[in-house]
Design a protein around this motif. Structure first.
Motif, PDB file in Angstrom:
ATOM      1  N   THR A 155      20.132 -52.752  18.805  1.00 51.30           N
ATOM      2  CA  THR A 155      19.584 -52.733  20.160  1.00 51.30           C
ATOM      3  C   THR A 155      18.072 -52.917  20.057  1.00 51.30           C
ATOM      4  O   THR A 155      17.481 -52.688  19.001  1.00 51.30           O
ATOM      5  CB  THR A 155      19.912 -51.407  20.866  1.00 51.30           C
ATOM      6  N   PRO A 156      17.427 -53.307  21.127  1.00 51.17           N
ATOM      7  CA  PRO A 156      15.965 -53.474  21.070  1.00 51.17           C
ATOM      8  C   PRO A 156      15.285 -52.161  20.660  1.00 51.17           C
ATOM      9  O   PRO A 156      15.733 -51.080  21.017  1.00 51.17           O
ATOM     10  CB  PRO A 156      15.592 -53.843  22.509  1.00 51.17           C
ATOM     11  N   PHE A 157      14.219 -52.286  19.898  1.00 47.04           N
ATOM     12  CA  PHE A 157      13.502 -51.107  19.431  1.00 47.04           C
ATOM     13  C   PHE A 157      12.078 -51.486  19.075  1.00 47.04           C
ATOM     14  O   PHE A 157      11.743 -52.656  18.963  1.00 47.04           O
ATOM     15  CB  PHE A 157      14.199 -50.489  18.219  1.00 47.04           C
ATOM     16  N   ILE A 158      11.264 -50.459  18.868  1.00 43.41           N
ATOM     17  CA  ILE A 158       9.908 -50.640  18.364  1.00 43.41           C
ATOM     18  C   ILE A 158       9.882 -50.043  16.961  1.00 43.41           C
ATOM     19  O   ILE A 158      10.281 -48.897  16.763  1.00 43.41           O
ATOM     20  CB  ILE A 158       8.874 -49.915  19.258  1.00 43.41           C
ATOM     21  N   LEU A 191      14.469 -36.649  14.542  1.00 45.40           N
ATOM     22  CA  LEU A 191      14.701 -38.073  14.780  1.00 45.40           C
ATOM     23  C   LEU A 191      16.135 -38.323  15.246  1.00 45.40           C
ATOM     24  O   LEU A 191      16.363 -39.027  16.227  1.00 45.40           O
ATOM     25  CB  LEU A 191      14.383 -38.886  13.521  1.00 45.40           C
ATOM     26  N   GLN A 192      17.089 -37.730  14.555  1.00 40.34           N
ATOM     27  CA  GLN A 192      18.490 -37.929  14.941  1.00 40.34           C
ATOM     28  C   GLN A 192      18.778 -37.343  16.316  1.00 40.34           C
ATOM     29  O   GLN A 192      19.513 -37.922  17.107  1.00 40.34           O
ATOM     30  CB  GLN A 192      19.409 -37.306  13.893  1.00 40.34           C
ATOM     31  N   PHE A 251      11.270 -46.127  11.024  1.00 45.15           N
ATOM     32  CA  PHE A 251      12.374 -45.895  11.943  1.00 45.15           C
ATOM     33  C   PHE A 251      12.286 -46.826  13.131  1.00 45.15           C
ATOM     34  O   PHE A 251      11.253 -47.438  13.399  1.00 45.15           O
ATOM     35  CB  PHE A 251      12.468 -44.428  12.370  1.00 45.15           C
ATOM     36  N   SER A 252      13.405 -46.929  13.833  1.00 38.76           N
ATOM     37  CA  SER A 252      13.530 -47.786  15.009  1.00 38.76           C
ATOM     38  C   SER A 252      13.534 -46.914  16.257  1.00 38.76           C
ATOM     39  O   SER A 252      14.468 -46.145  16.466  1.00 38.76           O
ATOM     40  CB  SER A 252      14.837 -48.584  14.939  1.00 38.76           C
ATOM     41  N   LEU A 253      12.488 -47.037  17.065  1.00 37.74           N
ATOM     42  CA  LEU A 253      12.377 -46.232  18.284  1.00 37.74           C
ATOM     43  C   LEU A 253      12.993 -46.983  19.456  1.00 37.74           C
ATOM     44  O   LEU A 253      12.484 -48.024  19.869  1.00 37.74           O
ATOM     45  CB  LEU A 253      10.912 -45.908  18.580  1.00 37.74           C
ATOM     46  N   VAL A 307      13.552 -43.684  24.449  1.00 36.46           N
ATOM     47  CA  VAL A 307      12.926 -42.472  23.910  1.00 36.46           C
ATOM     48  C   VAL A 307      11.456 -42.462  24.303  1.00 36.46           C
ATOM     49  O   VAL A 307      10.716 -43.405  24.029  1.00 36.46           O
ATOM     50  CB  VAL A 307      13.067 -42.403  22.371  1.00 36.46           C
ATOM     51  N   LYS A 308      11.048 -41.382  24.948  1.00 36.65           N
ATOM     52  CA  LYS A 308       9.649 -41.253  25.349  1.00 36.65           C
ATOM     53  C   LYS A 308       8.821 -40.820  24.145  1.00 36.65           C
ATOM     54  O   LYS A 308       9.114 -39.797  23.510  1.00 36.65           O
ATOM     55  CB  LYS A 308       9.513 -40.248  26.479  1.00 36.65           C
TER      56      LYS A 308
END
Length: 179
Positions: free
Chosen positions: A89-92, A114-115, A145-147, A151-152
């Motif tokens: 999925t899209p992430f930063i 994180l989880q 990691f992929s944010l 997630v704020k």
């Protein structure tokens, strides 16, 4: 057809193991796409993502006993997807660095946060070194990691700051343009 396989290697460390593994794959026309290896205590460990024609991969897997005998390594094999076919999925992308006086549970605390936020760790490495000035064993963790967009960042910062404050861990993270 092109196939992708992950290999993991573990055994007593000695000079030349990485070369022997790479030579084994190269001689069979198998490409090493990505790899990571290190010495832990007196043990050598390596994990490799490979690609090659399906026939070449099957021949290589059947010939692994010769590499086991030559290197005395435990070898495990797992077929996988091409990296670009992984559903993402899209992430930063982010990098997190945590530093503290060493003690059990630091990795667990950070990974739990994180989880709990639905964040996937893409790459993680940890190390403990002795600080020659203070004599303290200093722990450091670096993870990528992929944010997910949902997630704020402020919520994640607050969670990590709370752990850092409670457990005296310096935790920093930053967004990456590319990795």
């Amino acid at each position: 057809m092109r196939s992708y396989v992950v290999f993991s290697f573990m055994g007593s460390d000695r000079q030349g193991l990485a070369r022997q593994i790479a030579e084994f794959f190269t001689a069979r026309g198998i490409n090493i796409e990505r790899s990571r290896g290190c010495v832990l205590g007196g043990e050598f460990g390596m994990i490799i993502l490979t690609s090659g024609s399906t026939d070449a991969i099957e021949r290589l897997i059947k010939d692994l006993d010769s590499l086991r005998e030559k290197t005395d390594l435990d070898i495990h094999v797992r077929k996988t997807k091409a990296p670009l076919h992984r559903e993402v999925t899209p992430f930063i992308p982010y990098r997190l660095i945590a530093t503290s006086v060493d003690r059990p549970g630091i990795i667990n605390q950070i990974c739990r946060v994180l989880q709990g936020r639905g964040i996937n760790i893409d790459d993680i490495s940890t190390n403990v070194d002795n600080n020659p000035v203070t004599g303290a064993n200093v722990f450091q963790m670096v993870c990528f990691f992929s944010l997910p967009p949902a997630v704020k960042i402020l919520d994640l910062k607050n969670d990590l700051n709370r752990i850092g404050d409670e457990s005296n861990i310096d935790i920093r993270f930053e967004a990456l343009i590319c990795r």
